[in-house]
Design an enzyme around this catalytic site. Structure first.
Site, short mmCIF file in Angstrom:
data_model
loop_
_atom_site.label_atom_id
_atom_site.label_comp_id
_atom_site.label_asym_id
_atom_site.label_seq_id
_atom_site.Cartn_x
_atom_site.Cartn_y
_atom_site.Cartn_z
CG HIS A 173 -0.38 0.22 2.53
ND1 HIS A 173 -1.14 0.46 3.66
CD2 HIS A 173 0.90 0.22 2.96
CE1 HIS A 173 -0.35 0.60 4.71
NE2 HIS A 173 0.89 0.47 4.31
CB CYS A 205 3.60 5.27 5.21
SG CYS A 205 4.13 4.38 6.67
CG HIS A 257 5.31 0.55 2.57
ND1 HIS A 257 4.68 1.75 2.33
CD2 HIS A 257 4.78 0.07 3.72
CE1 HIS A 257 3.81 1.99 3.31
NE2 HIS A 257 3.84 0.99 4.15
CG HIS A 263 2.56 -3.49 6.06
ND1 HIS A 263 3.44 -3.11 7.04
CD2 HIS A 263 2.15 -2.34 5.48
CE1 HIS A 263 3.57 -1.81 7.05
NE2 HIS A 263 2.79 -1.29 6.10
CG ASP A 274 -2.60 -13.36 0.11
OD1 ASP A 274 -1.71 -12.70 0.69
OD2 ASP A 274 -2.47 -14.56 -0.20
CG HIS A 275 0.50 -12.47 -2.79
ND1 HIS A 275 0.10 -13.14 -1.66
CD2 HIS A 275 1.81 -12.76 -2.95
CE1 HIS A 275 1.13 -13.81 -1.17
NE2 HIS A 275 2.18 -13.59 -1.92
CD GLU A 316 -0.03 -0.93 8.55
OE1 GLU A 316 -0.82 -0.43 7.76
OE2 GLU A 316 0.82 -0.27 9.16
#
Ligand code: NI
Length: 149
Positions: free
Chosen positions: A14, A33, A39, A41, A79-80, A124
């Protein structure tokens, strides 16, 4: 009341920024961020359902069923993925853990077949997590009806 929790994992990227802010203001508020290309998580999601155990099964909610709902409604969709671009229900929303937790709640609340949704907890990182219990929250651009339709 008995509280039943299912823990799930997903990995996603994100970028935190507000398009109505200047670059300088985004940098000042979101710092690293706000990295242009995002980046990642490794998120941990804990969904807690409360209720009374059914006398005939002993279950508040069948955890296999809860697992499948979380997979289908949430994990498969995030996811991903890049949360700013790839997830329709997060479109236009600053994808902080806070905002994501509230939106996950609104999706799950309608999908839980037994018991009552008690909390959505989203990690996170090992040290940073948010917890949401369903109180009204105003998130700009979030239209619950569209998410749920
Ligand atoms: Ni982040």
């Amino acid at each position: 009341m008995v509280y039943v929790t299912r823990k799930s994992h997903f990995s996603a990227s994100h970028r935190l920024y507000n398009p109505t802010f200047s670059d300088e203001k985004n940098d000042a508020i979101f710092d690293k961020c706000n990295n242009l290309h995002g980046h990642g998580h490794n998120y941990v999601l804990e969904v807690t359902v409360k209720g009374l155990p059914d006398p005939s099964t002993g279950y508040v909610i069948d955890l296999k069923q809860l697992r499948d709902i979380i997979e289908l409604e949430i994990i498969d969709k995030v996811d991903h993925k890049h949360l700013n671009y790839d997830v329709p229900f997060l479109e236009g929303i600053i994808p902080t853990a806070e905002n994501i937790a509230v939106i996950f709640w609104s999706i799950l609340e309608k999908s839980i077949p037994m018991g009552t949704l008690h909390s959505v907890k989203l990690y996170e990182s090992d040290n940073n997590f948010v917890e949401y219990f369903g109180e009204p929250v105003n998130i700009p651009n979030f239209k619950a009806e569209e998410v749920l339709s």
